[in-house]
Enzyme design. Structure first.
Site, PDB file in Angstrom:
ATOM      1  N   HIS A   5      26.068 -12.296  49.078  1.00  0.00           N
ATOM      2  CA  HIS A   5      27.238 -11.754  49.901  1.00  0.00           C
ATOM      3  C   HIS A   5      27.407 -12.570  50.981  1.00  0.00           C
ATOM      4  CE1 HIS A   5      24.592 -10.404  53.167  1.00  0.00           C
ATOM      5  NE2 HIS A   5      23.645 -10.273  52.086  1.00  0.00           N
ATOM      6  N   ASP A  34      20.445 -14.397  55.491  1.00  0.00           N
ATOM      7  CA  ASP A  34      21.063 -13.333  54.977  1.00  0.00           C
ATOM      8  C   ASP A  34      22.685 -13.299  55.189  1.00  0.00           C
ATOM      9  OD1 ASP A  34      21.422 -10.681  53.962  1.00  0.00           O
ATOM     10  OD2 ASP A  34      20.765  -9.786  55.960  1.00  0.00           O
ATOM     11  N   GLU A  68      28.272  -6.038  51.730  1.00  0.00           N
ATOM     12  CA  GLU A  68      27.063  -5.860  51.569  1.00  0.00           C
ATOM     13  C   GLU A  68      26.301  -5.109  52.558  1.00  0.00           C
ATOM     14  OE1 GLU A  68      22.646  -6.126  51.164  1.00  0.00           O
ATOM     15  OE2 GLU A  68      24.078  -6.986  52.641  1.00  0.00           O
ATOM     16  N   GLU A  69      26.700  -5.585  53.865  1.00  0.00           N
ATOM     17  CA  GLU A  69      25.890  -5.095  55.101  1.00  0.00           C
ATOM     18  C   GLU A  69      26.116  -3.779  55.276  1.00  0.00           C
ATOM     19  OE1 GLU A  69      23.401  -6.419  56.191  1.00  0.00           O
ATOM     20  OE2 GLU A  69      23.585  -8.437  56.047  1.00  0.00           O
ATOM     21  N   GLU A  93      19.210 -12.812  47.445  1.00  0.00           N
ATOM     22  CA  GLU A  93      18.863 -12.450  49.111  1.00  0.00           C
ATOM     23  C   GLU A  93      17.789 -13.514  49.034  1.00  0.00           C
ATOM     24  OE1 GLU A  93      19.913 -10.491  51.101  1.00  0.00           O
ATOM     25  OE2 GLU A  93      21.531  -9.287  50.281  1.00  0.00           O
ATOM     26  N   HIS A 279      18.938 -10.670  60.542  1.00  0.00           N
ATOM     27  CA  HIS A 279      19.671  -9.484  61.701  1.00  0.00           C
ATOM     28  C   HIS A 279      19.008  -9.748  63.031  1.00  0.00           C
ATOM     29  CE1 HIS A 279      20.749  -6.438  58.243  1.00  0.00           C
ATOM     30  NE2 HIS A 279      21.243  -7.739  57.849  1.00  0.00           N
TER      31      HIS A 279
END
Length: 311
Positions: A5, A34, A68-69, A93, A279
């Site tokens: 993603h 990510d 995706e998030e 991932e 994140h």
């Protein structure tokens, strides 16, 4: 099928606080783990197959989505539909700090609790009101112990709001919870328990409503996935390395779970680089020395599946 993603969780302007840089064996940057690394691995693996003039696969599908998030609302049905047609699905991932492949991921659910009361003057006539904040507090206290950690079921209330002014009995209140499960049936049981418990109210004149949604299903390990990752271990041994495979899910959920809903073949998560700090605002990185092994693993997996060396 190879999936990754392109969206991240970072806000505009944050790049200045975490610019791309390489420090030793780590490459830092916003979204690098990510999931920008996943896109890069896929692009370069396909380029390697082209350079090797390898064409023995029937069809090689690449899916890179942009939502995706937020649980892939626009892409989840497409991922499920396409995955059902594949001999194997590899999701890129990051592989975590130990580079483990994952055969199971947690399902992610959300609970939304709303309370309707009645506003009144908090000083002059509080008895004329129905305090939605009191009712919400009562509900949260009786809904706080529904987790069953021994079976991977977790429910945590994380967001709440109520009221508009200090001197007004609040007419509305709401809360949200994060839920995780390893089996779809556990989500069904959790929703039933929530609905049963909210029937018991502190204030009879209040109105309590619950909405529960499964944002990502769990991904469960299969024999097909085990066979593929066992072959991956063999490939890594050729490089003089060991490959970890995790069959038990942790708290995170991924698009691989949508792929697993109707997949007949293997679904493997964690095909990306070893990484850490997704994140975060200052610590997201990938390990540079895992690039070559992961590119080799990806390319060999595709070649061996396509030529019948791995069934």
């Amino acid at each position: 099928m190879l999936i990754a993603h392109m969206d991240t969780v970072y806000l505009k302007g944050m790049l200045k606080d975490q610019p791309f840089r390489i420090d030793g064996d780590k490459a830092y940057g916003l979204g690098i783990a990510d999931d920008k690394q996943g896109i890069a691995i896929i692009i370069h693996a396909v380029a390697m197959l082209q350079k090797l003039n390898f064409r023995e696969y029937g069809e090689l599908s690449v899916l890179i989505n942009g939502d995706e998030e937020i649980s892939s609302p626009g892409w989840r049905s497409t991922i499920t539909r396409l995955a059902a047609e594949q001999d194997a699905v590899f999701s890129f991932e990051g592989g975590g700090t130990d580079g483990a492949l994952r055969l199971a991921t947690s399902g992610i659910g959300s609970a939304y609790l709303t309370v309707q009361g009645k506003a009144s003057h908090a000083g002059a006539r509080p008895e004329d009101g129905v305090n939605a904040l009191y009712e919400l507090s009562h509900q949260l206290l009786q809904l706080k112990d529904l987790s069953k950690r021994e079976q991977g079921l977790k429910l945590n209330w994380t967001v709440a709001k109520a009221g508009t002014n200090r001197n007004v009995i609040p007419a509305e209140a709401a809360a949200q919870a994060d839920a995780r499960a390893l089996k779809v049936a556990d989500f069904d049981g959790l929703e039933k328990a929530l609905r049963d418990k909210i029937k018991t109210k502190l204030l009879p004149d209040s109105k309590v409503e619950l909405k529960f949604e499964v944002r990502r299903p769990p991904l469960e390990a299969t024999d097909a996935s085990r066979r593929v990752t066992d072959h991956g271990k063999t490939i890594y041994r050729e490089l003089g390395m060991s490959l970890n495979v995790a069959e038990k899910a942790t708290g995170g959920g991924t698009d691989a779970a949508f792929a697993g809903l109707k997949a007949k073949g293997a679904v493997v998560e964690g095909m990306g680089l070893s990484s850490y700090g997704a994140h975060s605002n200052d610590a997201e990185y990938v390990k540079v020395d895992t690039i070559v092994p992961r590119l080799y693993l990806t390319t060999r997996m595709i070649m061996d599946l396509s030529s019948g060396k791995l069934k």
